[in-house]
Scaffold this motif. Sequence first.
Motif, short mmCIF file in Angstrom:
data_model
loop_
_atom_site.label_atom_id
_atom_site.label_comp_id
_atom_site.label_asym_id
_atom_site.label_seq_id
_atom_site.Cartn_x
_atom_site.Cartn_y
_atom_site.Cartn_z
N ALA A 63 0.93 -1.24 0.04
CA ALA A 63 0.08 0.02 -0.14
C ALA A 63 0.89 1.33 0.05
N LEU A 64 1.87 1.27 0.79
CA LEU A 64 3.01 2.52 0.70
C LEU A 64 3.57 2.38 -0.53
N LEU A 65 3.93 1.41 -1.09
CA LEU A 65 4.52 1.58 -2.34
C LEU A 65 3.61 1.92 -3.69
N ASP A 66 2.34 1.71 -3.37
CA ASP A 66 1.37 2.18 -4.26
C ASP A 66 1.43 3.62 -4.15
N ARG A 67 1.36 4.30 -2.72
CA ARG A 67 1.14 5.52 -2.64
C ARG A 67 2.43 6.17 -3.17
N ALA A 68 3.64 5.59 -3.01
CA ALA A 68 4.85 6.26 -3.75
C ALA A 68 4.65 6.43 -5.30
N ARG A 69 3.75 5.40 -5.86
CA ARG A 69 3.76 5.57 -7.14
C ARG A 69 2.86 6.58 -7.48
N THR A 70 1.75 6.66 -6.87
CA THR A 70 0.79 7.93 -6.94
C THR A 70 1.38 9.18 -6.90
N LEU A 71 2.21 9.46 -5.78
CA LEU A 71 3.20 10.68 -5.45
C LEU A 71 4.02 10.91 -6.89
N ALA A 72 4.62 9.88 -7.33
CA ALA A 72 5.58 9.99 -8.46
C ALA A 72 4.80 10.64 -9.72
N VAL A 73 3.60 9.80 -10.04
CA VAL A 73 2.64 10.34 -11.15
C VAL A 73 2.34 12.02 -10.91
N GLU A 74 1.93 12.25 -9.43
CA GLU A 74 1.58 13.67 -9.28
C GLU A 74 2.77 14.69 -9.24
N ARG A 75 3.96 14.23 -9.24
CA ARG A 75 4.98 15.22 -9.38
C ARG A 75 5.69 15.15 -10.66
N GLY A 76 5.03 14.29 -11.69
CA GLY A 76 5.38 14.22 -12.76
C GLY A 76 6.85 13.51 -13.14
N ALA A 77 7.11 12.52 -12.19
CA ALA A 77 8.24 11.71 -12.25
C ALA A 77 7.89 10.30 -13.19
N THR A 78 8.92 9.97 -14.13
CA THR A 78 8.86 8.89 -14.93
C THR A 78 9.45 7.71 -14.45
N LEU A 79 10.18 7.98 -13.48
CA LEU A 79 10.87 6.87 -12.83
C LEU A 79 10.71 6.86 -11.08
N LEU A 80 10.77 5.58 -10.34
CA LEU A 80 10.58 5.42 -9.25
C LEU A 80 11.75 4.47 -8.86
N ARG A 81 12.75 4.97 -7.81
CA ARG A 81 13.80 4.06 -7.51
C ARG A 81 13.66 3.95 -5.99
N VAL A 82 14.52 2.84 -5.80
CA VAL A 82 14.53 2.48 -4.23
C VAL A 82 15.86 1.96 -4.10
N ASP A 83 16.45 1.92 -3.05
CA ASP A 83 17.63 0.93 -2.84
C ASP A 83 17.12 0.26 -1.40
N CYS A 84 18.16 -0.69 -1.24
CA CYS A 84 17.77 -1.62 -0.08
C CYS A 84 19.24 -2.62 0.06
N TYR A 85 19.05 -3.26 1.35
CA TYR A 85 20.23 -4.09 1.60
C TYR A 85 20.17 -5.25 0.56
#
Length: 191
Positions: free
Chosen positions: A128-150
């Motif tokens: 659900a939080l990653l879905d929210r990140a995708r929505t925020l990316a669209v709202e902010r005009g981003a074409t790429l969502l990135r994350v890093d992890c261990y």
Amino acid sequence: MQRDTDGGDRFDDRARIYHRTGTQADVPAVLTLLDDAVRWLAEHGRTGQWGTEPQSTDPRRIAMVTGWAKESGLVLACVPTGDGGERVVGALAVGTARSYAPPVNEPELYVNLLVTDRSWAGRGVGQALLDRARTLAVERGATLLRVDCYAGGDRALVRYYERAGFTAAEPFTVDQPTGPWPGQILSQRIR
């Protein structure tokens, strides 16, 4: 309602989750989620990710969470409690890429933190939080969502993000006082 595999009814927990922007008043709740995650990781022999010390005592971590709240980059996943309050069951921080992430030549949104309440594991909080990140990316005009992890140990966290729709991109290593910390950058195209 959904039907459990054993035939019993249970509430669809994901339907109860709502999101709101985190504020500086929410910093302790996020630090508690991080402390609980560290404790759970340590109990399962996974100390490479965040070590064994509480995050709530690390001045660097406190400053990071406070900064995300100040910049309106903190999103909380909450569920209502029976007394009219709420329980924070997850946190997401989005913003600009970390210094070790290679720059990109397109508008992006970077997931700087994703942590969930371990007692809510398997109930869709992280998704659900990653879905929210995708929505925020669209709202902010981003074409790429990135994350890093261990990326150490059995790479379970990398696989989690791959199941969530991300593709592994660049591996990286951060030198820590305790030794090298292996990481993985993952990306997802936003339409």
